[in-house]
Design a protein around this motif. Structure first.
Motif, short mmCIF file in Angstrom:
data_model
loop_
_atom_site.label_atom_id
_atom_site.label_comp_id
_atom_site.label_asym_id
_atom_site.label_seq_id
_atom_site.Cartn_x
_atom_site.Cartn_y
_atom_site.Cartn_z
N UNK A 42 21.20 90.30 2.03
CA UNK A 42 22.29 90.08 1.08
C UNK A 42 23.08 91.37 0.87
N UNK A 43 22.35 92.47 0.72
CA UNK A 43 23.00 93.76 0.51
C UNK A 43 23.84 94.16 1.71
N UNK A 44 23.35 93.87 2.90
CA UNK A 44 24.11 94.19 4.12
C UNK A 44 25.39 93.36 4.15
N UNK A 45 25.29 92.08 3.84
CA UNK A 45 26.47 91.21 3.84
C UNK A 45 27.48 91.71 2.81
N UNK A 46 27.01 92.06 1.62
CA UNK A 46 27.89 92.57 0.58
C UNK A 46 28.54 93.89 1.01
N UNK A 47 27.77 94.75 1.63
CA UNK A 47 28.29 96.04 2.08
C UNK A 47 29.36 95.85 3.14
N UNK A 48 29.14 94.91 4.07
CA UNK A 48 30.13 94.63 5.10
C UNK A 48 31.42 94.08 4.47
N UNK A 49 31.26 93.23 3.49
CA UNK A 49 32.41 92.65 2.81
C UNK A 49 33.20 93.75 2.10
N UNK A 50 32.49 94.63 1.40
CA UNK A 50 33.14 95.75 0.71
C UNK A 50 33.86 96.66 1.70
N UNK A 51 33.23 96.91 2.83
CA UNK A 51 33.83 97.76 3.85
C UNK A 51 35.12 97.15 4.38
N UNK A 52 35.10 95.85 4.66
CA UNK A 52 36.30 95.18 5.16
C UNK A 52 37.43 95.26 4.14
N UNK A 53 37.10 95.05 2.86
CA UNK A 53 38.11 95.13 1.81
C UNK A 53 38.67 96.54 1.71
N UNK A 54 37.81 97.53 1.79
CA UNK A 54 38.24 98.92 1.71
C UNK A 54 39.15 99.26 2.90
#
Length: 153
Positions: A42-54
């Protein structure tokens, strides 16, 4: 015989106790490990999502900055061209002096455009440093153009 039966009974009880206690521990451990794995996923998915947004924000910010800077460069070119037209009506001695100053400003403006076009993003810190320096240089160039054109007027 009673002693043998009692020994077997105790031994069977101990074996049963030991086997059940070992049997439950791995289940609890593996269950905990599965939970940890799912949390990590879950944390990896959230981190990837945050990275894409950034990254999207960074690209949008850069595009906006580039567009605004290009508009400033165009405005500088326009001001320089207008100034050249006014200077063309001056005496030859004044024309030479202003021509040198204008050529210098045109070169700086051209250098700023190249600097903007050649920027390669290598991280947020690099971008912020570039943007700060570029804005400072653009403001100085704009002020120099304004000072030259107002002195002439």
């Amino acid at each position: 015989m009673k002693k043998t039966i009692l020994t077997f009974a105790v031994l069977a009880l101990m074996t049963g106790t030991i086997s059940t206690s070992f049997g439950q521990e791995p289940d609890k451990k593996s269950e905990k490990a599965r939970e940890n794995l799912q949390d990590a996923k879950k944390e990896v998915v959230d981190a990837k999502k945050d990275l894409k947004e950034a990254q999207k924000d960074s690209v949008a910010e850069y595009q906006k900055f580039k567009k605004e800077s290009e508009e400033k460069i165009i405005a500088n070119n326009k001001n320089i061209a207008e100034f050249k037209a006014r200077v063309a009506k001056e005496k030859k001695s004044d024309k030479a002096e202003y021509a040198k100053k204008v050529a210098k400003l045109e070169q700086k403006n051209s250098d700023m455009k190249l600097k903007l076009d050649n920027f390669k993003d290598s991280g947020k810190a690099s971008w912020e440093k570039f943007a700060d320096g570029f804005n400072r240089d653009m403001d100085a160039l704009g002020k120099a153009i304004k000072d030259l054109t107002t002195k002439k007027s």
